[in-house]
Design an enzyme around this catalytic site. Structure first.
Site: not given
Ligand code: PLP
Length: 406
Positions: A123, A200, A203, A226, A364
């Site tokens: 992402h 990270d 998800q 999430k 993203c």
């Molecule tokens: N990493 C992954 C794999 C994501 O899907 C997302 C958000 O969709 C993020 C990081 C970023 O999360 P946040 O927008 O809650 O900071």
């Protein structure tokens, strides 16, 4: 507690509503999940009764708020089974957690010629902070490739490792492909290389994954929203010794030990990364959301999610011209798909007309979209509160939309 999806749905007020298009079918959980009533009430009760600023004032409400905030911190660490020498830093979400690692660790310890390993399925939140870090330090980014089925090419990742590798930062689960990566194996690779490993977990954490002790990572970033908790809240759970060696994040109140015109000194982790008044109610409600998850029959909830994914995959595979992006053996319950000659926005608009919420766009993950050769996709992402009937209704309406648009 036995797992009954009908009972669980009663916990989520938002799922009870009807939209103009019909009954709400909420399949945008990977973007943000709905909240159970206990989380909504926890935040409301905290504001009603215990609310005050924390750490500062010698009065009853401040004491109560401080205890609730610090209890929430312990609860987050416990939920993710963090080792004793780890600390949870409260953040705005996974994005801020990853930025803290890239800025406060990366920019302090990396130099020209050092290497950061990411993967093609990241992402933007796990790409851009590292690009900024690379720009400022002269370090170089290498991206491990994906296999045609959407799994991470572990052989390629291994081949990128060199004595210059200082950081490996990888998604536990991809927000586009659904692939669950073997983070334990990657942790071993990082350890052997003498690099730190950052996960990270944005998800994976909503799907009952993320045992930090088992993974063996140094940094673990997740988002509350999430995980059925509030927005604007998350955690970076990390090795306290490493956190204490890092640069500070923002400057301000609460993160200092002493301030004078001549010299300012900083507190230890986690406070050194929590300048200013944090999202106190957010932290308290985040902990409540994790407790809610822990109260479920987790093996049954995971089995239910796997069934939703299996049924959706079977049904979508039958739709002509539809390509599922990512067929990894181990997936979180989401399906991204592109349909030949039909724009993803047109499909999501037609689904919305039937009350079905899916995501469409590049999610993203533009470098991944380029690697897959698509400009974007639709994504249906499930949570334990979704039903097989919803999956079948969605597949039926999707088929009609494809027929109409082609
Ligand atoms: N990493 C992954 C794999 C994501 O899907 C997302 C958000 O969709 C993020 C990081 C970023 O999360 P946040 O927008 O809650 O900071």
């Amino acid at each position: 507690m036995a797992f009954s999806v009908d009972d669980i749905r009663k916990d989520f007020p938002a799922l009870q509503q009807r939209l103009e298009g019909g009954k709400l079918v909420y399949f945008d959980n990977a973007a943000s999940a709905q909240k159970p009533l206990c989380v909504i009430e926890k935040a409301a009760d905290f504001y009603r009764r215990d609310y005050s600023n924390i750490h500062r004032s010698a009065h009853e409400l401040s004491r109560r708020a401080t205890v609730a905030f610090e209890e929430a911190r312990k609860c987050v660490s416990k939920h993710f089974n963090a080792p004793k020498n780890f600390t949870a830093v409260f953040t705005r979400g996974a994005t801020e957690g990853l930025n803290i690692v890239a800025r406060c660790y990366g920019e302090k310890f990396l130099k020209k010629g050092d290497e950061i390993i990411l993967s093609q399925m990241e992402h933007h939140a796990n790409i851009v902070p590292w690009q900024l870090c690379a720009m400022r330090t002269g370090a170089e980014i290498k991206a491990a490739k994906i296999l045609p089925n959407g799994e991470l090419d572990m052989g390629h990742l291994q081949s990128l490792v060199s004595p210059r590798t200082k950081i490996i930062s990888i998604a536990h689960a991809s927000n586009v492909l659904g692939t669950i990566n073997d983070v334990q194996k990657i942790s071993e690779i990082a350890k052997k290389a003498g690099a730190v490993f950052c996960v990270d977990a944005a998800q994976s954490s909503p799907h009952f994954l993320g045992d930090i002790s088992e993974i063996g990572c140094d940094f673990f970033a997740c988002s509350a929203h999430k995980c059925f908790g509030p927005t604007g809240e998350g955690a970076l759970i990390a090795n306290t010794e490493i956190l204490n060696e890092m640069d500070v994040w923002q400057g301000g109140g609460d993160m200092i030990e002493s301030v004078s015109w001549e010299k300012t000194t900083f507190r230890q982790a986690p406070e050194k990364f929590e300048a200013g008044t944090p999202n106190i109610a957010g932290a308290v409600a985040f902990a409540r959301a994790l407790q809610y998850m822990d109260s479920l029959d987790i093996p049954a909830a995971r089995a239910h999610e796997a069934e939703l994914l299996k049924r959706a995959t079977e049904l979508l595979e039958k739709i002509e011209g539809l390509r599922i992006l990512g067929n990894a053996k181990n997936k979180v319950p989401l399906i991204s798909f592109a349909v030949k000659n039909i724009h993803h926005n047109d499909i999501s608009t037609m689904l919305d007309a039937n009350g079905i919420a899916v995501r469409s766009g590049h999610h993203c993950a533009e470098p991944l979209m380029n690697a897959l050769g698509v400009s974007g996709s639709c994504r249906a992402s499930f949570a334990f509160y979704n039903t097989l009937e919803e999956v079948e209704f969605f597949a039926k309406k999707l088929r009609s939309a494809v027929n109409l648009l082609s």
